[in-house]
Design a protein around this motif. Structure first.
Motif, short mmCIF file in Angstrom:
data_model
loop_
_atom_site.label_atom_id
_atom_site.label_comp_id
_atom_site.label_asym_id
_atom_site.label_seq_id
_atom_site.Cartn_x
_atom_site.Cartn_y
_atom_site.Cartn_z
N GLU A 95 0.97 -1.16 -0.05
CA GLU A 95 -0.02 0.03 0.11
C GLU A 95 0.85 1.34 -0.13
O GLU A 95 0.48 2.08 -0.75
N ARG A 108 2.80 1.69 -3.33
CA ARG A 108 1.84 2.43 -4.44
C ARG A 108 1.53 3.90 -4.10
O ARG A 108 1.60 4.76 -5.01
N ARG A 109 1.44 4.20 -2.96
CA ARG A 109 1.09 5.57 -2.61
C ARG A 109 2.22 6.39 -2.99
O ARG A 109 2.09 7.56 -3.50
N ARG A 110 3.38 5.99 -2.66
CA ARG A 110 4.63 6.53 -3.17
C ARG A 110 4.74 6.72 -4.57
O ARG A 110 5.20 7.88 -5.37
N GLU A 111 4.50 5.68 -5.19
CA GLU A 111 4.70 5.69 -6.64
C GLU A 111 3.56 6.83 -7.35
O GLU A 111 3.97 7.55 -8.18
N GLU A 112 2.34 6.68 -6.73
CA GLU A 112 1.31 7.68 -7.16
C GLU A 112 1.78 8.98 -7.19
O GLU A 112 1.75 10.10 -8.08
N GLU A 113 2.48 9.28 -5.78
CA GLU A 113 2.91 10.79 -5.77
C GLU A 113 3.82 11.10 -6.31
O GLU A 113 3.82 12.12 -6.94
N SER A 114 4.80 10.32 -6.76
CA SER A 114 5.90 10.62 -7.60
C SER A 114 5.45 11.00 -9.04
O SER A 114 5.78 11.83 -9.80
N ILE A 115 4.39 10.13 -9.56
CA ILE A 115 4.04 10.24 -10.88
C ILE A 115 3.31 11.69 -11.01
O ILE A 115 3.33 12.61 -11.95
N GLU A 116 2.48 12.03 -9.81
CA GLU A 116 1.72 13.35 -9.93
C GLU A 116 2.81 14.70 -9.88
O GLU A 116 2.48 15.66 -10.61
N ARG A 131 4.48 14.94 -13.35
CA ARG A 131 3.64 15.57 -14.17
C ARG A 131 3.53 17.07 -13.94
O ARG A 131 3.52 18.00 -15.09
#
Length: 257
Positions: A217, A220-228, A231
């Motif tokens: 969990e 995934r949170r860190r990956e989503e933050e890095s993508i955001e 961008r």
């Protein structure tokens, strides 16, 4: 030098200095970067030889990203021209350094990482114990491969250590010097490494100092933050133009008169 959370001042906020500060900051060593307003990298038109950017990256954006990353690691950043680094008692290696600036401010630090370009005049107070290497108009500070100089607690990174004038080389050497500072300080450290949950504990080992296990969990949170965040960085062109070489800028100013 204290062997418990020694403080670090990094002189120079380019790729070498910021990368060194990233590792000391992430190791809970109080770290301050002192930098003049402009890194020489801001003169670059488009940075095309840094791994991870297949078609290159705006060099000013790259510096902004390094700066933000260091800040997230707890590093303090101050705009200041460093004029002198010295110890009140040069014979006492356990005494902190005093780092003086053109504004009259003074910082104390157990460790100093000099990561400016090839102009180490601010190290003159330590020159009796430093070996300098003059190559034409450039002056470098002699050190071992990991940046240790003959002055205990003083390290050099990147261009000032006579490394090739390339961003990725400066950043790599800065990282190596940062890790060396951590290891020499005796702050508990194994690797700066984030691994999946169970990587160590699943083998009956404790998580080593400097490492971190995270569950799925959190991964995934860190990956989503890095993508955001990435961008956001690349959403629009960087607003700053490259800085022209000072000699060319002077000629242009004269032509305008």
């Amino acid at each position: 030098m204290s062997d418990e959370n020694p403080s670090v001042v990094v002189v120079g906020g380019g790729p070498a200095g910021l990368t060194a500060s990233l590792f000391t900051g992430r190791s809970d060593m109080p770290t301050t970067v002192l930098d003049e307003p402009e890194s020489i990298l801001r003169r670059n038109a488009h940075l095309e030889n840094v791994p991870g950017f297949p078609v290159g990256v705006n060099s000013r954006l790259f510096l902004d990203m390094l700066d933000d990353q260091a800040e997230r690691a707890g590093v303090e950043r101050e705009q200041a021209e460093v004029t002198a680094v010295h110890r009140d008692d040069p014979t006492d290696a356990d005494e902190p350094f005093v780092v003086e600036t053109a504004d009259g401010d003074a910082y104390t630090a157990d460790v100093v990482v000099a990561a400016t370009k090839s102009s180490p005049a601010y190290l003159d107070p330590l020159s009796d114990d430093l070996e300098l290497d003059q190559q034409g108009s450039k002056t470098y500070v002699s050190a071992d491969e990991r940046g240790r100089t003959d002055v205990p607690g003083l390290y050099v990174a990147g261009r000032l250590a006579a490394k090739p004038h390339q961003t990725v080389v400066a950043a790599g050497h800065g990282g190596e010097v940062g890790i060396t500072v951590v290891e020499d300080s005796e702050v508990p450290f194994y690797h700066d490494w984030v691994v999946p949950e169970g990587y160590f504990t699943g083998r009956g080992r404790e998580v080593p100092p400097g490492c971190e296990e995270i569950d799925e969990e959190e991964r995934r949170r860190r990956e989503e933050e890095s993508i955001e965040i990435m961008r956001d960085y690349f959403d629009e062109p960087h607003p700053e133009e490259p800085t022209m070489h000072p000699s060319v800028a002077e000629d242009e100013d004269e032509d305008d008169e």
